[in-house]
Design an enzyme around this catalytic site. Structure first.
Site, PDB file in Angstrom:
ATOM      1  N   CYS A 118      -7.535 -15.385 -34.299  1.00  0.00           N
ATOM      2  CA  CYS A 118      -8.970 -16.043 -34.441  1.00  0.00           C
ATOM      3  C   CYS A 118      -9.451 -15.691 -36.025  1.00  0.00           C
ATOM      4  O   CYS A 118      -9.391 -14.899 -36.620  1.00  0.00           O
ATOM      5  CB  CYS A 118     -10.193 -14.692 -33.986  1.00  0.00           C
ATOM      6  SG  CYS A 118     -11.619 -14.948 -34.216  1.00  0.00           S
ATOM      7  N   ASN A 152       0.293 -21.433 -42.500  1.00  0.00           N
ATOM      8  CA  ASN A 152       0.973 -22.562 -42.063  1.00  0.00           C
ATOM      9  C   ASN A 152       0.336 -23.593 -41.098  1.00  0.00           C
ATOM     10  O   ASN A 152      -0.133 -22.883 -40.127  1.00  0.00           O
ATOM     11  CB  ASN A 152       2.351 -21.926 -41.407  1.00  0.00           C
ATOM     12  CG  ASN A 152       3.258 -23.007 -41.420  1.00  0.00           C
ATOM     13  OD1 ASN A 152       3.852 -23.585 -42.123  1.00  0.00           O
ATOM     14  ND2 ASN A 152       3.548 -23.632 -40.133  1.00  0.00           N
ATOM     15  N   GLU A 153       0.153 -24.745 -41.520  1.00  0.00           N
ATOM     16  CA  GLU A 153      -0.466 -25.356 -40.489  1.00  0.00           C
ATOM     17  C   GLU A 153      -1.732 -25.082 -39.802  1.00  0.00           C
ATOM     18  O   GLU A 153      -1.752 -25.101 -38.734  1.00  0.00           O
ATOM     19  CB  GLU A 153       0.610 -26.103 -39.591  1.00  0.00           C
ATOM     20  CG  GLU A 153       1.785 -26.849 -40.240  1.00  0.00           C
ATOM     21  CD  GLU A 153       2.426 -27.391 -39.219  1.00  0.00           C
ATOM     22  OE1 GLU A 153       2.790 -27.134 -38.138  1.00  0.00           O
ATOM     23  OE2 GLU A 153       3.275 -28.382 -39.613  1.00  0.00           O
ATOM     24  N   CYS A 158     -11.114 -20.872 -32.099  1.00  0.00           N
ATOM     25  CA  CYS A 158     -11.339 -19.791 -31.154  1.00  0.00           C
ATOM     26  C   CYS A 158     -12.723 -19.750 -30.366  1.00  0.00           C
ATOM     27  O   CYS A 158     -13.611 -20.325 -31.129  1.00  0.00           O
ATOM     28  CB  CYS A 158     -11.018 -18.446 -31.924  1.00  0.00           C
ATOM     29  SG  CYS A 158     -11.619 -17.042 -31.201  1.00  0.00           S
ATOM     30  N   CYS A 160     -14.444 -17.065 -29.220  1.00  0.00           N
ATOM     31  CA  CYS A 160     -14.778 -15.654 -28.970  1.00  0.00           C
ATOM     32  C   CYS A 160     -16.134 -15.493 -29.215  1.00  0.00           C
ATOM     33  O   CYS A 160     -17.164 -16.077 -29.863  1.00  0.00           O
ATOM     34  CB  CYS A 160     -13.978 -14.601 -29.545  1.00  0.00           C
ATOM     35  SG  CYS A 160     -14.012 -14.559 -31.377  1.00  0.00           S
ATOM     36  N   CYS A 163     -16.755 -16.022 -33.009  1.00  0.00           N
ATOM     37  CA  CYS A 163     -17.075 -17.279 -33.277  1.00  0.00           C
ATOM     38  C   CYS A 163     -18.313 -18.110 -32.718  1.00  0.00           C
ATOM     39  O   CYS A 163     -18.890 -18.844 -33.471  1.00  0.00           O
ATOM     40  CB  CYS A 163     -15.799 -18.095 -32.739  1.00  0.00           C
ATOM     41  SG  CYS A 163     -14.253 -17.599 -33.551  1.00  0.00           S
ATOM     42  N   GLU A 316       7.602 -30.448 -45.579  1.00  0.00           N
ATOM     43  CA  GLU A 316       8.516 -30.121 -44.406  1.00  0.00           C
ATOM     44  C   GLU A 316       8.877 -31.533 -44.236  1.00  0.00           C
ATOM     45  O   GLU A 316       7.921 -32.668 -43.942  1.00  0.00           O
ATOM     46  CB  GLU A 316       7.835 -29.418 -43.229  1.00  0.00           C
ATOM     47  CG  GLU A 316       7.679 -27.808 -43.307  1.00  0.00           C
ATOM     48  CD  GLU A 316       7.299 -27.441 -42.127  1.00  0.00           C
ATOM     49  OE1 GLU A 316       7.374 -27.886 -41.101  1.00  0.00           O
ATOM     50  OE2 GLU A 316       6.363 -26.305 -42.279  1.00  0.00           O
ATOM     51  N   GLU A 364      13.346 -22.865 -32.131  1.00  0.00           N
ATOM     52  CA  GLU A 364      13.909 -23.904 -32.943  1.00  0.00           C
ATOM     53  C   GLU A 364      15.205 -23.688 -33.311  1.00  0.00           C
ATOM     54  O   GLU A 364      15.865 -24.260 -34.762  1.00  0.00           O
ATOM     55  CB  GLU A 364      12.922 -23.815 -34.120  1.00  0.00           C
ATOM     56  CG  GLU A 364      11.481 -23.985 -34.018  1.00  0.00           C
ATOM     57  CD  GLU A 364      10.617 -23.938 -35.220  1.00  0.00           C
ATOM     58  OE1 GLU A 364      10.745 -23.079 -35.854  1.00  0.00           O
ATOM     59  OE2 GLU A 364       9.643 -24.925 -35.159  1.00  0.00           O
ATOM     60  N   LYS A 365      16.152 -22.989 -32.618  1.00  0.00           N
ATOM     61  CA  LYS A 365      17.572 -23.014 -32.926  1.00  0.00           C
ATOM     62  C   LYS A 365      18.435 -24.457 -32.878  1.00  0.00           C
ATOM     63  O   LYS A 365      19.333 -24.322 -33.427  1.00  0.00           O
ATOM     64  CB  LYS A 365      18.428 -21.945 -31.988  1.00  0.00           C
ATOM     65  CG  LYS A 365      18.479 -22.282 -30.569  1.00  0.00           C
ATOM     66  CD  LYS A 365      19.233 -21.127 -29.903  1.00  0.00           C
ATOM     67  CE  LYS A 365      19.248 -21.263 -28.594  1.00  0.00           C
ATOM     68  NZ  LYS A 365      17.676 -21.136 -27.800  1.00  0.00           N
ATOM     69  N   HIS A 367      16.461 -27.149 -34.118  1.00  0.00           N
ATOM     70  CA  HIS A 367      16.162 -27.992 -35.013  1.00  0.00           C
ATOM     71  C   HIS A 367      16.720 -28.470 -36.051  1.00  0.00           C
ATOM     72  O   HIS A 367      17.480 -27.520 -36.686  1.00  0.00           O
ATOM     73  CB  HIS A 367      14.589 -27.435 -35.372  1.00  0.00           C
ATOM     74  CG  HIS A 367      13.745 -28.065 -36.226  1.00  0.00           C
ATOM     75  ND1 HIS A 367      13.966 -28.799 -37.332  1.00  0.00           N
ATOM     76  CD2 HIS A 367      12.299 -28.888 -35.825  1.00  0.00           C
ATOM     77  CE1 HIS A 367      12.812 -29.651 -37.882  1.00  0.00           C
ATOM     78  NE2 HIS A 367      12.030 -29.512 -36.774  1.00  0.00           N
TER      79      HIS A 367
END
Ligand code: GAL
Length: 681
Positions: A118, A152-153, A158, A160, A163, A316, A364-365, A367
């Protein structure tokens, strides 16, 4: 702007998660050896490492990170150090459930996944403040530190109570009185007049979704709130390490690589020092040609360059396949170098990967990664990465170089949201971003640089400004478009333009006067066609098929260039141009296919003399892009599975291999040259 050019090299490396391998010291040793072999120089650390950094509340463990940072510094590498807010330890969710998101159905989410905190939670803000401050205090002067990677990204929302209150406060600041809010949201419709601020709720499928002004304001609030959280995350970092730039990784949407839909990156871009983003094209797919996809990749990279008018970073990408497309195909030989060079060609100063090493477990093993589970430097993908590493070293002179575009296309987030929300026209055929990609294509085919800008950016530096489907248009934007054209610019607009104002209220009293005088016409109606229906646009004795949208308009001062071929409006104008001041404003009334756009833009390209004189004979499979500094560097990229050739005006030298090239340049499938002209220093 804070300086980011700490290293005069192109960045190569990527997301590195040693926190997953702390029990495998031999793997961490191998990493260092392999980094050198891959010619990798920059690593993003700590992105999801909160539970390794603070395994229990208040117990901070930095030793492992110290060692990794020191080792990277020793090998001459750099670190882009992340704040860990994109995923949190379980103890935090358990002890402070308020950090968990509430979804639009008002369901409290369980702990798990990532990117799901949140943004309003005071506890989450406090916890991120503490850990970010500790990271900044500890590493601000570390020799490896190049840049801050904030979270990250960022994405999602949210609903709640915190918010909701913040949203209401945001609305109070914007509208001041409920009377103004009700006017903007067209309150009396279905008796939706708001009589107390506390009655306002964020859009929800179990509540309100039909008040378009509310929906639009919610999207704007989510952007502002995300930026506010980002600003919160960087406040101490800025104080403690004022010269270290901050970034956060942006995204694109869907396989089509259309601009990201949920946040207004035009606004967000003003808060980061350098734009970075994560690019995952589905190369070798079975629904489009390689050139079709390459053009979309070009478009979206041009957008990230244009938002700050400076080089950006690929934060990335994948050296092979991903794990989240429906089919995760690996790159064919040659594609990794080609696609990496394309990023640089459009203005990136890096190619960084997700991920350095494949994880052993979890989602993600499988990827793509620089190092596979075989841990083998003779792995084909590893060798491809090393080839890119060498190439980036050889072309490092392009770092920081600009691209100069004389053509711009407007992508506007408010417009995108309002248009997608509009319950009218064709519900599934609006395709705003995809339409912009189509207008971009003739320029990509002809090797002409294009900026993708917002409607708030400066128009004056362009010769040609393309603004399709500007359904939501502010008075101020209309005036700026007038100014641009009056001063000699050429403006192109289309159907579905000028319909609502900034709060999504329809303009009344006919097409807005500013547009009517600018385009010398007045739009009267928009005919929406079923998918199997079409009409024709007759232009220069050719008959072009049109689909989806035909706007019916009366010209006043405009000259009719094209007419409709059939239906009750046969013979009426479908394409026009109006001289306005020193410039011209074109209006394309119908949705055309690429055959028309190619013909139409070819003539504007000629009138404006936009082609690069060095390219004597181009080739639509070979994209040529240049970056300019003291010298000009050309990227020539064969996006096809067959050999291709182009002709240029003089001899050149390929910076990747040192090979001398004659005026006829042959390119093997997926081959790329990065050249400077022979007579340049
Ligand atoms: C990105 C994300 C990475 C990784 C990658 C996989 O969206 O930032 O952490 O999940 O996708 O393609």
């Amino acid at each position: 702007m804070r300086k980011y050019d700490l290293e005069s090299r192109l960045l190569h490396g990527g997301d590195y998660n040693p926190d997953q391998w702390l029990d495998y010291p031999e793997i961490l040793q191998d990493d260092l050896k392999l980094m050198d072999k891959a010619k990798a120089n920059t690593f993003s650390l700590g992105i999801f490492a909160w539970s390794a950094l603070e395994p229990e509340e208040g117990d901070f463990q930095f030793d492992w990170l110290d060692r990794i940072m020191d080792n990277i510094a020793e090998m001459g590498g750099n670190v882009i150090l992340a704040t860990p807010s994109a995923a949190r330890p379980a103890w935090m969710s358990k002890k402070y459930p308020e950090v968990l998101r509430t979804n639009e159905r008002r369901e409290k989410m369980l702990h798990g996944g990532r990117h799901n905190h949140c943004f309003s939670s005071p506890v989450y803000r406090e916890k991120t403040k503490i850990i970010n401050r500790k990271l900044a205090e500890r590493y601000k002067d570390h020799p490896a530190l190049l840049m801050w990677h904030i979270s990250n990204e960022y994405s999602g929302e949210c609903h709640c109570d915190y918010c909701q209150n913040n949203f209401r406060q945001w609305l109070k600041n914007k509208y001041v009185t409920l009377k103004q809010l009700n006017e903007a949201w067209w309150g009396p419709f279905w008796s939706h007049t708001i009589t107390d601020w506390d009655e306002i709720e964020s859009p929800s499928p179990i509540g309100e979704m039909q008040v378009h002004g509310l929906n639009l304001d919610w999207r704007r609030f989510v952007t502002d709130q995300t930026i506010d959280f980002f600003e919160h995350e960087i406040s101490d970092i800025r104080k403690l390490s004022p010269d270290v730039p901050v970034t956060t990784n942006f995204m694109a949407d869907t396989y089509d690589l259309i601009p990201f839909q949920s946040l207004d990156y035009g606004k967000f871009a003003k808060h980061v020092d350098i734009i970075s983003w994560d690019c995952y094209p589905a190369w070798h797919n079975d629904w489009e040609t390689t050139a079709d996809l390459a053009s979309k990749v070009g478009f979206i990279n041009d957008q990230y360059r244009s938002l700050k008018q400076q080089p950006f970073l690929i934060m990335e990408s994948t050296p092979s396949g991903v794990n989240w497309h429906d089919v995760n195909r690996t790159k064919r030989p040659g594609m990794h170098l080609l696609s990496s060079m394309q990023f640089i060609a459009h203005g990136s100063d890096s190619n960084l990967y997700f991920q350095w090493r494949k994880s052993r477990g979890s989602s993600e093993k499988f990827h793509g990664a620089v190092i596979d589970h075989d841990n083998d430097e003779n792995n084909r993908v590893f060798k491809d990465v090393a080839t890119v590493g060498h190439a980036l070293e050889n072309i490092k002179s392009v770092k920081g170089m600009h691209k100069c575009a004389k053509v711009a296309i407007i992508f506007d987030w408010d417009n995108n949201w309002a248009l997608n929300d509009a319950q009218g026209f064709g519900l599934h055929s609006k395709l705003y971003a995809q339409t912009l990609q189509k207008h971009y294509r003739p320029f990509w085919d002809n090797d002409i640089a294009v900026d993708i800008i917002t409607s708030e950016q400066d128009f004056s530096k362009y010769d040609l400004l393309i603004a399709p489907m500007l359904y939501l248009v502010r008075k101020e934007t209309m005036e700026r478009l007038q100014q641009f054209t009056k001063n000699g610019g050429t403006l192109v607009s289309t159907y579905l333009t000028g319909i609502v104002n900034e709060t999504d209220l329809a303009y009344i009293g006919g097409w807005p006067q500013e547009l009517a005088s600018l385009f010398g016409l007045s739009v009267k109606e928009t005919d929406t066609l079923y998918p199997a229906q079409n009409n024709f646009l007759i232009y220069e004795d050719q008959k072009f098929v049109v689909n989806d949208y035909c706007s019916l308009f009366d010209v006043s001062t405009a000259k009719t260039l094209g007419t409709y071929g059939t239906d009750f409006y046969q013979g009426k104008p479908s394409l026009s141009v109006n001289q306005y001041g020193k410039g011209n404003a074109y209006y394309i009334g119908a949705r055309t296919n690429s055959d028309f756009l190619d013909t139409f833009y070819r003539s504007l390209i000629q009138t404006h003399d936009l082609t690069n004189k060095w390219i004597v004979k181009g080739n639509k499979y070979v994209s040529v892009q240049s970056r300019e500094g003291k010298q000009e560097v050309y990227f020539m990229m064969n996006f096809s599975e067959a050999p291709q050739s182009i002709q240029v005006a003089g001899r050149s030298i390929d910076l990747i291999t040192g090979k001398k090239l004659s005026t006829t340049i042959q390119l093997e499938p997926y081959e790329v040259f990065v050249v400077k002209r022979e007579n340049q220093q």
